[in-house]
Design a protein around this motif. Structure first.
Motif, PDB file in Angstrom:
ATOM      1  N   LEU A 269      -5.447 -10.338  26.068  1.00 50.02           N
ATOM      2  CA  LEU A 269      -6.864 -11.103  25.513  1.00 50.02           C
ATOM      3  C   LEU A 269      -6.411 -12.556  25.234  1.00 50.02           C
ATOM      4  N   LYS A 270      -5.113 -12.818  24.710  1.00 51.32           N
ATOM      5  CA  LYS A 270      -4.861 -14.271  24.319  1.00 51.32           C
ATOM      6  C   LYS A 270      -4.419 -15.131  25.784  1.00 51.32           C
ATOM      7  N   VAL A 271      -4.064 -14.183  26.757  1.00 55.03           N
ATOM      8  CA  VAL A 271      -3.903 -15.093  28.219  1.00 55.03           C
ATOM      9  C   VAL A 271      -5.021 -15.504  28.910  1.00 55.03           C
ATOM     10  N   LEU A 272      -6.271 -14.326  28.518  1.00 57.11           N
ATOM     11  CA  LEU A 272      -7.556 -14.718  29.014  1.00 57.11           C
ATOM     12  C   LEU A 272      -8.291 -15.903  28.494  1.00 57.11           C
ATOM     13  N   LEU A 273      -7.839 -15.781  27.085  1.00 55.67           N
ATOM     14  CA  LEU A 273      -8.545 -16.933  26.424  1.00 55.67           C
ATOM     15  C   LEU A 273      -8.120 -18.337  26.628  1.00 55.67           C
ATOM     16  N   VAL A 274      -6.846 -18.495  27.107  1.00 54.51           N
ATOM     17  CA  VAL A 274      -6.126 -19.717  27.296  1.00 54.51           C
ATOM     18  C   VAL A 274      -6.600 -20.114  28.770  1.00 54.51           C
ATOM     19  N   LYS A 275      -6.832 -19.171  29.817  1.00 58.14           N
ATOM     20  CA  LYS A 275      -7.501 -19.352  30.873  1.00 58.14           C
ATOM     21  C   LYS A 275      -8.957 -19.683  30.887  1.00 58.14           C
ATOM     22  N   LEU A 276      -9.703 -19.104  29.980  1.00 53.67           N
ATOM     23  CA  LEU A 276     -11.226 -19.626  29.836  1.00 53.67           C
ATOM     24  C   LEU A 276     -11.253 -21.069  29.255  1.00 53.67           C
ATOM     25  N   ASN A 277     -10.296 -21.040  28.283  1.00 47.48           N
ATOM     26  CA  ASN A 277     -10.119 -22.674  27.839  1.00 47.48           C
ATOM     27  C   ASN A 277      -9.990 -23.558  28.795  1.00 47.48           C
ATOM     28  N   LYS A 278      -9.160 -23.525  29.706  1.00 43.44           N
ATOM     29  CA  LYS A 278      -8.594 -24.182  30.428  1.00 43.44           C
ATOM     30  C   LYS A 278      -9.724 -24.599  31.624  1.00 43.44           C
ATOM     31  N   LYS A 279     -10.507 -23.690  32.058  1.00 39.30           N
ATOM     32  CA  LYS A 279     -11.511 -23.767  32.914  1.00 39.30           C
ATOM     33  C   LYS A 279     -12.652 -24.564  32.028  1.00 39.30           C
ATOM     34  N   GLN A 280     -12.939 -24.254  31.057  1.00 39.26           N
ATOM     35  CA  GLN A 280     -14.084 -24.944  30.179  1.00 39.26           C
ATOM     36  C   GLN A 280     -13.602 -26.321  29.985  1.00 39.26           C
ATOM     37  N   ASP A 281     -12.215 -26.603  29.774  1.00 38.40           N
ATOM     38  CA  ASP A 281     -11.670 -28.004  29.661  1.00 38.40           C
ATOM     39  C   ASP A 281     -12.058 -28.862  31.027  1.00 38.40           C
ATOM     40  N   ALA A 282     -11.606 -28.105  32.153  1.00 43.28           N
ATOM     41  CA  ALA A 282     -11.842 -28.844  33.386  1.00 43.28           C
ATOM     42  C   ALA A 282     -13.058 -29.144  33.679  1.00 43.28           C
ATOM     43  N   LYS A 283     -13.952 -28.272  33.344  1.00 39.57           N
ATOM     44  CA  LYS A 283     -15.575 -28.514  33.632  1.00 39.57           C
ATOM     45  C   LYS A 283     -15.899 -29.734  32.714  1.00 39.57           C
ATOM     46  N   LYS A 284     -15.652 -29.695  31.515  1.00 38.78           N
ATOM     47  CA  LYS A 284     -15.760 -30.636  30.395  1.00 38.78           C
ATOM     48  C   LYS A 284     -15.368 -31.996  31.043  1.00 38.78           C
ATOM     49  N   ASN A 285     -14.267 -32.032  31.426  1.00 39.01           N
ATOM     50  CA  ASN A 285     -13.474 -33.229  31.885  1.00 39.01           C
ATOM     51  C   ASN A 285     -14.316 -33.618  33.187  1.00 39.01           C
ATOM     52  N   PHE A 286     -14.559 -33.036  34.130  1.00 37.49           N
ATOM     53  CA  PHE A 286     -15.287 -33.389  35.335  1.00 37.49           C
ATOM     54  C   PHE A 286     -16.575 -33.844  34.934  1.00 37.49           C
ATOM     55  N   LEU A 287     -17.502 -33.275  33.816  1.00 40.79           N
ATOM     56  CA  LEU A 287     -18.829 -33.796  33.365  1.00 40.79           C
ATOM     57  C   LEU A 287     -18.507 -35.132  32.882  1.00 40.79           C
ATOM     58  N   ASP A 288     -17.194 -35.239  31.934  1.00 42.14           N
ATOM     59  CA  ASP A 288     -17.187 -36.395  31.111  1.00 42.14           C
ATOM     60  C   ASP A 288     -16.924 -37.826  32.200  1.00 42.14           C
ATOM     61  N   ASP A 289     -15.871 -37.415  33.017  1.00 42.28           N
ATOM     62  CA  ASP A 289     -15.841 -38.335  34.409  1.00 42.28           C
ATOM     63  C   ASP A 289     -17.075 -38.834  35.282  1.00 42.28           C
TER      64      ASP A 289
END
Length: 93
Positions: free
Chosen positions: A62-82
């Protein structure tokens, strides 16, 4: 539902949310994740030490999946910010 079954369900929901691209499906899955987490949290507070140890492997997954999900969300957020910064810096005639 046992703690292990709840962990399995939560893991499956998070795996699904990582794979979703449709915003509506993501929101629906996130609501299910919150509900499942609350149920799991309540049950874990009432567990014995033996049962807690049985769930450690699933908690690690579960911890590994949450880290993956967090990275995915960060990538989307960074793209939208850019993209937002790009739009702000453009002058349209």
């Amino acid at each position: 539902m046992s703690v292990e079954d709840q962990l399995d369900r939560l893991i499956n929901l998070i795996e699904m949310s990582v794979d979703h691209e449709n915003p509506e499906k993501i929101q629906e899955t996130e609501k299910e994740i919150v509900q499942s987490f609350q149920e799991l949290k309540a049950d874990l507070l009432n567990q014995t030490e033996t049962k807690k140890n049985l769930a450690e492997e699933k908690l690690e997954k579960l911890k590994v999946l949450l880290v993956k999900l967090n990275k995915k969300q960060d990538a989307k957020k960074n793209f939208l910010d850019d993209f937002n910064n790009f739009l702000k810096n453009r002058k349209i005639n």
